[in-house]
Design an enzyme around this catalytic site. Structure first.
Site, PDB file in Angstrom:
ATOM      1  N   HIS A   1      44.679  41.799  39.541  1.00  0.00           N
ATOM      2  CA  HIS A   1      43.836  42.870  40.076  1.00  0.00           C
ATOM      3  C   HIS A   1      44.488  43.607  41.237  1.00  0.00           C
ATOM      4  O   HIS A   1      44.099  44.741  41.528  1.00  0.00           O
ATOM      5  CB  HIS A   1      42.478  42.319  40.513  1.00  0.00           C
ATOM      6  CG  HIS A   1      41.557  42.074  39.363  1.00  0.00           C
ATOM      7  ND1 HIS A   1      41.603  40.905  38.622  1.00  0.00           N
ATOM      8  CD2 HIS A   1      40.607  42.845  38.787  1.00  0.00           C
ATOM      9  CE1 HIS A   1      40.700  40.979  37.662  1.00  0.00           C
ATOM     10  NE2 HIS A   1      40.087  42.143  37.725  1.00  0.00           N
ATOM     11  N   GLY A   2      45.403  42.991  41.916  1.00  0.00           N
ATOM     12  CA  GLY A   2      46.044  43.708  43.016  1.00  0.00           C
ATOM     13  C   GLY A   2      46.926  42.812  43.845  1.00  0.00           C
ATOM     14  O   GLY A   2      46.776  41.583  43.838  1.00  0.00           O
TER      15      GLY A   2
END
Lengths: 462, 291
Positions: A326-327
């Site tokens: 996700h990041g």
């Protein structure tokens, strides 16, 4: 010359792009090769509108996977090497563009502990949707390696699959086994396809521009404040606002993508099935971002032993990687770890089967809100401050709820009503009623005149 | 109902409902968000034709009305613009040889923060097709301006008052000046706090002023007239910014550049001039430039 802005579904650029595409599509669809060329050119224009070199990245990665697929079939004795080449190529792209800055920053921190000087942090532009395109591409080679699908010899078909614009930058992540046969045998969309596409498109638009984008400023203001609000009640409401913001933002994108896919004549994989109705986290992950969770299940969790040999290890590795996907921030890794812990507890205790279902639902929602507070936090430190307030009953008060503001509470209420209205009506598959076009038209018009300030889709950054 | 009929009737319904909402849309003021084409028109203003070009951030485009200046003038101010070489050079391209460059200095426009989050660079970096499309479609934004919650409530109550033309809160002038009709305030503690925090993190000192004067003296040597000014702000914002105007003037004048001392003016938020004050300041600037 630099290039422009991302072509958002909720932008004038896309409106014009879509109008031209669907005006020409019926003519191109009939051409056996021309339809792939048309899809590829349109998809590259869509993707390259933000930066001209984005399609080159897709072509580079795609060529490796296309060649690896063919080589795996032709050289069975070296199939593993070709698979490794494909996976390394994809992960290297993801690593350089998405994680290099994060890795160097953390390395510099560690060097700082020993008094050593830091390395320059690379300032690399993160191409939109790189995580989605990489995973789509990787699944193709892995499925060829496993013998689930035959590699395609047609590069045009392969790139039409890989670059298909509706799910290109925020999913749902497509699987070659489902999409390649559909592209090969494209037929004109049926009446059902067209109606379903219109419903998905209108509902997705409404979810994104009206619901998610009107919630966004309240959440952004709360997290941008120099000092977190002191009331725990405030943060529970903010977490609920964010839970709906991210859900409607992302599921809105998925709905629009599926609607566009339907108009092309394709059935794209679903991504959400009323996730906030889940009781327990196993059920939640069967309903939330289905295309990603099933990707991790098939290509990470099961190869690591799944629930048979090393259930704990497989679970933790899968969710920590899912968080990192996700990041490039420790908050996302911690968020993945939090869900792994919740699932581990659920596996040990089997509590969703043992508690009264409404109570189980409340427990699930409470833990989910806490996890969303972590996901949205700018740092672990900020989450620590917020969680301390959320978990301290002494800071729970009515004033904290009203402090969020009447408008925010009104939008929250509308979101709850909308979510339940969709469930009760079974909107996706019901037969057409005479007044339905007026309702769909109302949703589209409302999406324009009640649009909020959210802007880009949250999942573009992942 | 078949698929095609369903889609067409849905789109027709959207047009009817959307059209009705467009007709009943509130006739209140415009904002920057609904005028994206305005900034592109400014960016694409013709080169080498203006006698005077004003550069700076939002204080500049809300503080100087080029229509009141002698000759052909352009306010080339942009929100959050940094007074860096790229921006100033783009502005100078609009000037005819020997024209006057008016530099409206604000502490924020000299900070590293303004250079990093450079909205002007981001606008200019957009490709030609993107800019053309946005500029061309700009009027459509005015017709699809979103309703606020209170406007929706008024509409639901059948308030025909929404149809009555209201005075716009802001007027976007063709020369690049944005006039605000908002009432003046004596102080703006919240604005002052924000500036104090921002400048604490990104201080402006001798180094930043030297960079600016180095840049501007180059244009002076190139045959342009360069006038520097600092637009009035409220006393609490001035104090929060911690940039001594007298010292600034000394630095500017010491390098051979001209300094224009702005007359006092009222702001509507502590930082930006009201339209009336902007016109008073511009009048004085016009007389100074005509000397």
């Amino acid at each position: 010359m630099e290039w422009g802005r991302t072509m958002l579904f909720n932008s004038l650029e896309f409106l014009l792009f879509g109008a031209v595409f669907f005006a020409l599509w019926p003519a191109f669809r009939r051409l056996p090769r021309g339809r792939f060329v048309f899809l590829i050119v349109a998809s590259f224009l869509f993707f390259g509108w933000a930066k001209w070199w984005y399609p080159l990245l897709l072509i580079g990665n795609g060529l490796i996977d296309y060649a690896a697929g063919l080589a795996i079939e032709r050289h069975p004795d070296r199939r593993k090497q070709w698979l490794i080449l494909s996976i390394v190529g994809n992960l290297l792209t993801l690593g350089v563009f998405k994680y290099a800055g994060f890795a160097v920053t953390n390395l510099n921190h560690m060097l700082g502990w020993f008094g050593a000087g830091g390395l320059p942090v690379p300032d690399i532009i993160l191409p939109i949707g790189i995580s989605f395109t990489t995973f789509t591409s990787m699944s193709y080679t892995i499925d060829v390696y496993r013998g689930v699908i035959k590699p395609t010899r047609d590069p045009l078909l392969f790139f039409a699959f890989l670059a298909l614009f509706p799910p290109l930058i925020a999913g749902p992540i497509q699987r070659a086994r489902a999409l390649l046969p559909q592209l090969e045998t494209l037929t004109p969309p049926s009446s059902d396809h067209t109606i379903r596409g219109m419903r998905w498109f209108a509902v997705g638009f409404f979810k994104k521009t009206v619901l998610a984008d009107n919630l966004a400023p309240f959440v952004a203001a709360a997290y941008a404040a120099p000092e977190p609000a002191s009331s725990g009640s405030t943060w529970w409401v903010i977490a609920a606002l964010y839970a709906f913001q991210i859900y409607f933002d992302f599921s809105g994108y998925s709905d629009i993508a599926r609607g566009l896919g339907s108009w092309i004549g394709l059935d794209l994989a679903p991504n959400f099935e009323q996730p906030y109705h889940a009781v327990g986290f196993r059920e939640f992950w069967q309903r939330w971002h289905i295309s990603l969770s099933s990707w991790f299940r098939d290509y990470v969790y099961i190869p690591l032993g799944g629930s048979r040999t090393h259930p704990g290890r497989a679970l933790w590795v899968t969710f920590l990687l899912s968080g990192l996907w996700h990041g490039a921030n420790w908050t996302f890794v911690a968020w993945g770890g939090m869900h792994a812990a919740l699932l581990q507890i659920e596996r040990w205790t089997r509590w969703p089967d043992r508690v009264w279902r409404p109570l189980g639902w409340v427990l699930t929602i409470v833990a989910l809100l806490l996890s969303w507070a972590l996901f949205r936090s700018n740092s672990i430190l900020q989450f620590g401050q917020i969680a301390a307030r959320m978990l301290d009953p002494r800071t729970w008060d009515v004033a904290g709820i009203t402090a969020v503001g009447g408008k925010a509470l009104l939008w929250l209420g509308l979101c709850v009503v909308f979510e339940f209205a969709l469930r009760w009506r079974g909107w996706e598959l019901r037969p057409v009623r005479r007044w339905e076009p007026a309702m769909i038209g109302g949703l589209l018009a409302t999406a324009v005149y009640l649009r909020g300030e959210g802007g880009a889709f949250i999942y573009f950054q992942f | 109902m078949n698929g095609r009929a369903f889609v067409l009737s849905s789109l027709a319904a959207a047009l009817v409902i959307g059209g009705a909402l467009a007709v009943f849309r509130p006739a209140t003021g415009e904002s920057e968000d609904v005028r994206p084409g305005y900034w592109i028109e400014k960016l694409q203003a013709p080169e080498r034709v203006f006698d005077i070009v004003i550069v700076g951030d939002s204080r500049a485009y809300r503080g100087v009305d080029p229509a009141l200046l002698p000759g052909r003038a352009l306010n080339f101010g942009f929100s959050g613009a940094a007074l860096d070489p790229h921006y100033v050079h783009t502005a100078v391209q609009k000037l005819r040889r020997g024209g006057s460059l008016v530099v409206a200095v604000s502490p924020h426009s000299l900070t590293a923060r303004a250079r990093e989050a450079n909205a002007f660079d981001a606008l200019q970096a957009r490709h030609a097709a993107d800019l053309a499309l946005t500029r061309w479609a700009s009027p459509a934004y005015a017709w699809t301006r979103p309703y606020t919650m209170s406007q929706v409530a008024a509409l639901a109550r059948g308030r025909a008052a929404l149809l009555a033309p209201a005075s716009p809160a802001e007027t976007f002038h063709s020369g690049g000046f944005v006039a605000s009709a908002r009432p003046s305030v004596a102080s703006a503690p919240e604005t002052a706090r924000v500036y104090a925090e921002m400048l604490e993190a990104h201080p402006v000192g001798e180094r930043e002023i030297m960079d600016l004067t180095y840049l501007l003296t180059g244009y002076l040597a190139g045959g342009y007239r360069v006038v520097v000014l600092r637009l009035p702000v409220s006393p609490d914002v001035l104090e929060a910014e911690r940039l001594d105007s007298a010292w600034l003037r000394e630095q500017i004048v010491g390098t051979g550049l001209e300094w224009f001392e702005c007359p006092p003016g009222d702001t509507y938020d502590g930082s930006h001039l009201t339209a009336d004050s902007a016109r008073e300041v511009t009048g004085a600037l016009g007389r100074f430039l005509a000397e």
